[in-house]
Scaffold this motif. Structure first.
Motif, PDB file in Angstrom:
ATOM      1  N   ILE A  78      28.613  20.703  29.804  1.00 26.10           N
ATOM      2  CA  ILE A  78      28.427  19.255  29.745  1.00 26.10           C
ATOM      3  C   ILE A  78      29.745  18.612  29.325  1.00 26.10           C
ATOM      4  N   PRO A  79      30.270  17.610  30.052  1.00 27.34           N
ATOM      5  CA  PRO A  79      31.492  16.912  29.619  1.00 27.34           C
ATOM      6  C   PRO A  79      31.354  16.407  28.187  1.00 27.34           C
ATOM      7  N   LEU A  80      32.428  16.509  27.424  1.00 30.26           N
ATOM      8  CA  LEU A  80      32.355  16.213  25.997  1.00 30.26           C
ATOM      9  C   LEU A  80      31.900  14.784  25.718  1.00 30.26           C
ATOM     10  N   ASP A  81      32.410  13.808  26.484  1.00 27.23           N
ATOM     11  CA  ASP A  81      32.008  12.430  26.218  1.00 27.23           C
ATOM     12  C   ASP A  81      30.522  12.221  26.491  1.00 27.23           C
ATOM     13  N   LYS A  82      30.015  12.890  27.524  1.00 21.34           N
ATOM     14  CA  LYS A  82      28.587  12.785  27.831  1.00 21.34           C
ATOM     15  C   LYS A  82      27.752  13.516  26.780  1.00 21.34           C
ATOM     16  N   LEU A  83      28.246  14.674  26.337  1.00 20.99           N
ATOM     17  CA  LEU A  83      27.524  15.448  25.325  1.00 20.99           C
ATOM     18  C   LEU A  83      27.433  14.670  24.019  1.00 20.99           C
ATOM     19  N   ARG A  84      28.580  14.261  23.514  1.00 22.64           N
ATOM     20  CA  ARG A  84      28.601  13.609  22.205  1.00 22.64           C
ATOM     21  C   ARG A  84      28.069  12.186  22.235  1.00 22.64           C
ATOM     22  N   GLY A  85      28.012  11.590  23.449  1.00 27.71           N
ATOM     23  CA  GLY A  85      27.425  10.264  23.567  1.00 27.71           C
ATOM     24  C   GLY A  85      25.931  10.260  23.292  1.00 27.71           C
ATOM     25  N   ARG A  86      25.312  11.429  23.287  1.00 29.91           N
ATOM     26  CA  ARG A  86      23.876  11.510  23.000  1.00 29.91           C
ATOM     27  C   ARG A  86      23.571  11.444  21.507  1.00 29.91           C
ATOM     28  N   PHE A  87      24.594  11.662  20.700  1.00 33.76           N
ATOM     29  CA  PHE A  87      24.357  11.846  19.271  1.00 33.76           C
ATOM     30  C   PHE A  87      24.646  10.584  18.466  1.00 33.76           C
ATOM     31  N   GLY A  88      23.885  10.438  17.409  1.00 35.27           N
ATOM     32  CA  GLY A  88      24.220   9.536  16.318  1.00 35.27           C
ATOM     33  C   GLY A  88      24.243  10.407  15.080  1.00 35.27           C
ATOM     34  N   ILE A  89      25.343  10.388  14.324  1.00 34.34           N
ATOM     35  CA  ILE A  89      25.479  11.346  13.238  1.00 34.34           C
ATOM     36  C   ILE A  89      26.043  10.683  11.995  1.00 34.34           C
ATOM     37  N   ALA A  90      25.528  11.085  10.863  1.00 31.19           N
ATOM     38  CA  ALA A  90      26.042  10.619   9.577  1.00 31.19           C
ATOM     39  C   ALA A  90      26.279  11.843   8.696  1.00 31.19           C
ATOM     40  N   PHE A  91      27.541  12.052   8.345  1.00 34.33           N
ATOM     41  CA  PHE A  91      27.882  13.132   7.434  1.00 34.33           C
ATOM     42  C   PHE A  91      27.785  12.632   5.989  1.00 34.33           C
ATOM     43  N   GLN A  92      27.747  13.566   5.070  1.00 37.08           N
ATOM     44  CA  GLN A  92      27.643  13.198   3.659  1.00 37.08           C
ATOM     45  C   GLN A  92      28.884  12.424   3.201  1.00 37.08           C
ATOM     46  N   ASN A  93      30.057  12.919   3.578  1.00 38.88           N
ATOM     47  CA  ASN A  93      31.302  12.295   3.120  1.00 38.88           C
ATOM     48  C   ASN A  93      32.102  11.816   4.320  1.00 38.88           C
ATOM     49  N   ASP A  94      31.539  10.870   5.068  1.00 43.74           N
ATOM     50  CA  ASP A  94      32.241  10.315   6.213  1.00 43.74           C
ATOM     51  C   ASP A  94      33.132   9.166   5.746  1.00 43.74           C
ATOM     52  N   PHE A  95      33.849   8.535   6.686  1.00 43.35           N
ATOM     53  CA  PHE A  95      34.824   7.533   6.289  1.00 43.35           C
ATOM     54  C   PHE A  95      34.326   6.120   6.560  1.00 43.35           C
ATOM     55  N   ILE A  96      34.782   5.211   5.710  1.00 43.12           N
ATOM     56  CA  ILE A  96      34.509   3.788   5.847  1.00 43.12           C
ATOM     57  C   ILE A  96      35.827   3.098   6.161  1.00 43.12           C
ATOM     58  N   LEU A  97      35.812   2.219   7.176  1.00 42.79           N
ATOM     59  CA  LEU A  97      37.020   1.496   7.547  1.00 42.79           C
ATOM     60  C   LEU A  97      37.215   0.289   6.629  1.00 42.79           C
ATOM     61  N   ALA A  98      38.465  -0.121   6.461  1.00 41.40           N
ATOM     62  CA  ALA A  98      38.767  -1.347   5.715  1.00 41.40           C
ATOM     63  C   ALA A  98      38.501  -2.523   6.649  1.00 41.40           C
ATOM     64  N   ASP A  99      37.228  -2.808   6.874  1.00 42.91           N
ATOM     65  CA  ASP A  99      36.825  -3.848   7.817  1.00 42.91           C
ATOM     66  C   ASP A  99      35.453  -4.363   7.393  1.00 42.91           C
ATOM     67  N   SER A 100      34.882  -5.239   8.197  1.00 39.36           N
ATOM     68  CA  SER A 100      33.579  -5.804   7.855  1.00 39.36           C
ATOM     69  C   SER A 100      32.482  -4.755   8.016  1.00 39.36           C
ATOM     70  N   ILE A 101      31.332  -5.044   7.396  1.00 39.11           N
ATOM     71  CA  ILE A 101      30.173  -4.160   7.545  1.00 39.11           C
ATOM     72  C   ILE A 101      29.772  -4.078   9.015  1.00 39.11           C
ATOM     73  N   GLU A 102      29.824  -5.200   9.722  1.00 40.37           N
ATOM     74  CA  GLU A 102      29.453  -5.220  11.135  1.00 40.37           C
ATOM     75  C   GLU A 102      30.350  -4.287  11.947  1.00 40.37           C
ATOM     76  N   GLU A 103      31.661  -4.352  11.719  1.00 37.42           N
ATOM     77  CA  GLU A 103      32.587  -3.500  12.458  1.00 37.42           C
ATOM     78  C   GLU A 103      32.418  -2.035  12.079  1.00 37.42           C
TER      79      GLU A 103
END
Length: 579
Positions: free
Chosen positions: A397-422
């Motif tokens: 399966i092409p990687l973009d198609k494979l990973r496009g199926r997922f929504g993922i939240a890791f325990q220690n993921d990153f937050i951008l210096a931006d708005s909550i919406e972004e």
């Protein structure tokens, strides 16, 4: 180096134009001492002021043309270096984002950061200075020698006797310099790693009063970098004194021979003055060539490091289609995996999951829970066995198609210096309605609505102006907002209280019933209502079944449930969820 030249090749016309302008300006520089000698020996003795003004005007014109040519050529050289480095940096960053996790582990993040910053800067310097000095210095050197041959062949031969030892010194020093600068860049990689560790762990460092310890650790690596740089610079610095020594010896010999020739009447004063000027020009040209060798030594070492990343093979190759008919949505078939190619971190993992079901993965720290997720996302490829989604081998399966199926939240993921919406939309251009739905499902609406600017509220880098639970809810919102086919929560609710955790799981079950969910957790209450639970222990499946089945058949799971849930154990943790 060949790879870097590939970025320069499309700009050869611009380079050629710049070199033509630089050549013209440099030739004008060479004319000035010759005109001066002609004026002293031929014009001044005539005592003709008009001729003096004419030839003086010619010198001024040559000076203006030389200045203008060099300035224009330098600007053109800078633009070529800027554009080439911009393209290199872009392609390098792009390549880094597509490196497999195994390749990233091999290069290490500090080294990749160093290659993207320090090494690209060295390439910029090499490309720019090679055009500025790489043309001017040889023309001044060869042109100066050619003109002096017409003025005073004997003195030119005296001067040329100093060139062979100088060339040998420069070549020897440059060869050694390339190796020393490569070692220096490795030391810089280590320093970048320690700086990143300190920046990420600053709160822990302060809490444990380890500031002095970290200062000593940084001082050690800083000293290593300084020593390596001193060694490299000292090696390159040998050439300057050596060049000055031989050139000054040559200059002394030229003055002595020239004095005898003038005294004997076989030479003229103007020629000797011009020759001395040309000698100075040739001296500066040789020093410039030495500087070029220094910059090229650094640039060559950096080019090799950058090429090592750009030429890294594509590990995640897309295999030919491999489909089997099955009712299972996700299946692992005898999957084993090793990070280092030695002992397996996962061994013979097999299970299957229907579409819309929930899988819980539980086990002690280091047992392989997150590794399972990384294999499913194809961050790594399994050493043996097959992972399928809807009967398709994920490697087909092409990687973009494979990973496009997922929504993922890791325990220690990153937050951008931006708005909550972004942060929730994360460049996916989601509508505000989807963002709000993600926040609601992740139980984040409560604290977001209390903010004055709501979803427009700006977050600090790494979410330092949020609590741990708030950060995790923002991350879960990001995973939910795009309504994924497969939702993965990798220990993403560890900072949530039991009531919020239970409300989150209830919202996911009600609002995302068609989504296949995988929950990695250490709390039994987080996975107790899953359709299938995997108990991991030391990289193997220690138990597989529902909550009630595992209480009867898996000792590890039962002991964990008893220690965490107590009396609520027998009814699936409902008592705990409602507490």
């Amino acid at each position: 180096m060949r790879r870097v030249f590939g970025y320069i090749r499309p700009k050869l016309r611009r380079i050629a134009a710049g070199l033509a302008v630089k050549t013209a300006g440099t030739v004008m520089d060479l004319f000035i001492p010759w005109i001066l000698a002609y004026m002293i020996d031929n014009v001044v003795p005539r005592r003709s002021m008009p001729l003096i003004f004419v030839w003086g005007a010619v010198m001024v014109i040559c000076s203006v043309l030389a200045l203008a040519g060099n300035v224009i050529a330098n600007r053109m050289a800078s633009s070529v270096a800027r554009d080439a480095t911009k393209e290199i940096r872009h392609d390098l960053f792009s390549k880094i984002t597509y490196l497999s996790c195994r390749q990233t582990d091999g290069f290490t993040l500090p080294s990749l950061i160093s290659r993207l910053s320090t090494d690209t800067y060295n390439i910029h310097q090499m490309i720019g200075m090679s055009q500025r000095l790489g043309v001017r210095a040889p023309i001044l050197l060869l042109g100066g020698i050619a003109v002096t041959m017409t003025l005073e062949p004997v003195l030119t031969l005296v001067m040329l006797a100093t060139i062979p030892p100088l060339a040998f010194i420069v070549w020897t020093v440059a060869r050694k310099g390339t190796r020393l600068y490569a070692q220096l860049q490795k030391k810089i990689d280590r320093m970048v790693r320690i700086v990143r560790e300190n920046a990420a762990g600053i709160r822990v460092i302060k809490t444990l009063s380890k500031t002095e310890y970290e200062k000593e650790r940084f001082e050690e690596v800083n000293r290593e970098v300084a020593d390596a740089e001193n060694k490299a610079k000292s090696n390159m610095a040998i050439s300057n004194p050596a060049m000055n020594l031989f050139l000054n010896i040559g200059l002394t010999a030229v003055i002595l021979v020239g004095a005898f020739r003038v005294n004997a009447g076989v030479s003229q004063t103007g020629k000797i003055i011009a020759f001395m000027t040309y000698f100075t020009i040739i001296l500066n040209a040789l020093l410039s060539i030495n500087r070029i060798f220094t910059i090229v030594s650094q640039g060559y070492a950096s080019a090799e490091r950058i090429a090592g990343v750009l030429d890294a093979p594509e590990e995640c190759e897309i295999l030919p289609p491999d489909h089997v008919e099955t009712d299972d949505y996700i299946s692992f078939e005898n999957v084993s995996f090793s990070y280092n190619g030695g002992s397996d971190q996962l061994r013979n993992i097999s299970f299957s999951l229907k579409k819309g079901q929930t899988l819980g993965i539980i086990g002690p720290t280091g047992c392989g829970k997150t590794t399972l997720i990384q294999l499913l996302l194809r961050f790594y490829d399994a050493g043996s066995g097959v992972i399928r989604i809807e009967g398709d081998d994920i490697r087909s399966i092409p990687l973009d198609k494979l990973r496009g199926r997922f929504g993922i939240a890791f325990q220690n993921d990153f937050i951008l210096a931006d708005s909550i919406e972004e942060n929730v939309s994360f460049g996916r251009e989601l509508e505000e309605k989807a963002v709000l739905a993600g926040l609601s499902g992740a139980q984040a609406s409560g604290f977001v609505d209390q903010l004055d600017d709501g979803i427009r509220h700006r977050l600090a880098a790494r979410g330092t102006n949020l609590s741990g639970g708030q950060r995790q809810r923002i991350l879960i919102s990001r995973a939910l907002a795009a309504d994924p086919e497969i939702l993965i929560l990798d220990d993403a609710s560890s900072a949530l209280d039991y009531r919020t955790d239970a409300a989150l799981r209830r919202a996911v079950n009600e609002n995302y019933s068609g989504t296949t969910t995988i929950i990695v957790a250490q709390r039994v209450s987080s996975v107790s209502r899953a359709d299938l639970i995997i108990v991991m222990d030391s990289g193997e499946v220690a138990g597989l079944g529902t909550h009630e089945e595992l209480l009867e058949t898996c000792e590890e799971y039962r002991l964990t449930a008893e220690s965490q849930m107590g009396a609520g154990m027998e009814n699936g943790g409902v008592q705990v969820e409602q507490s």
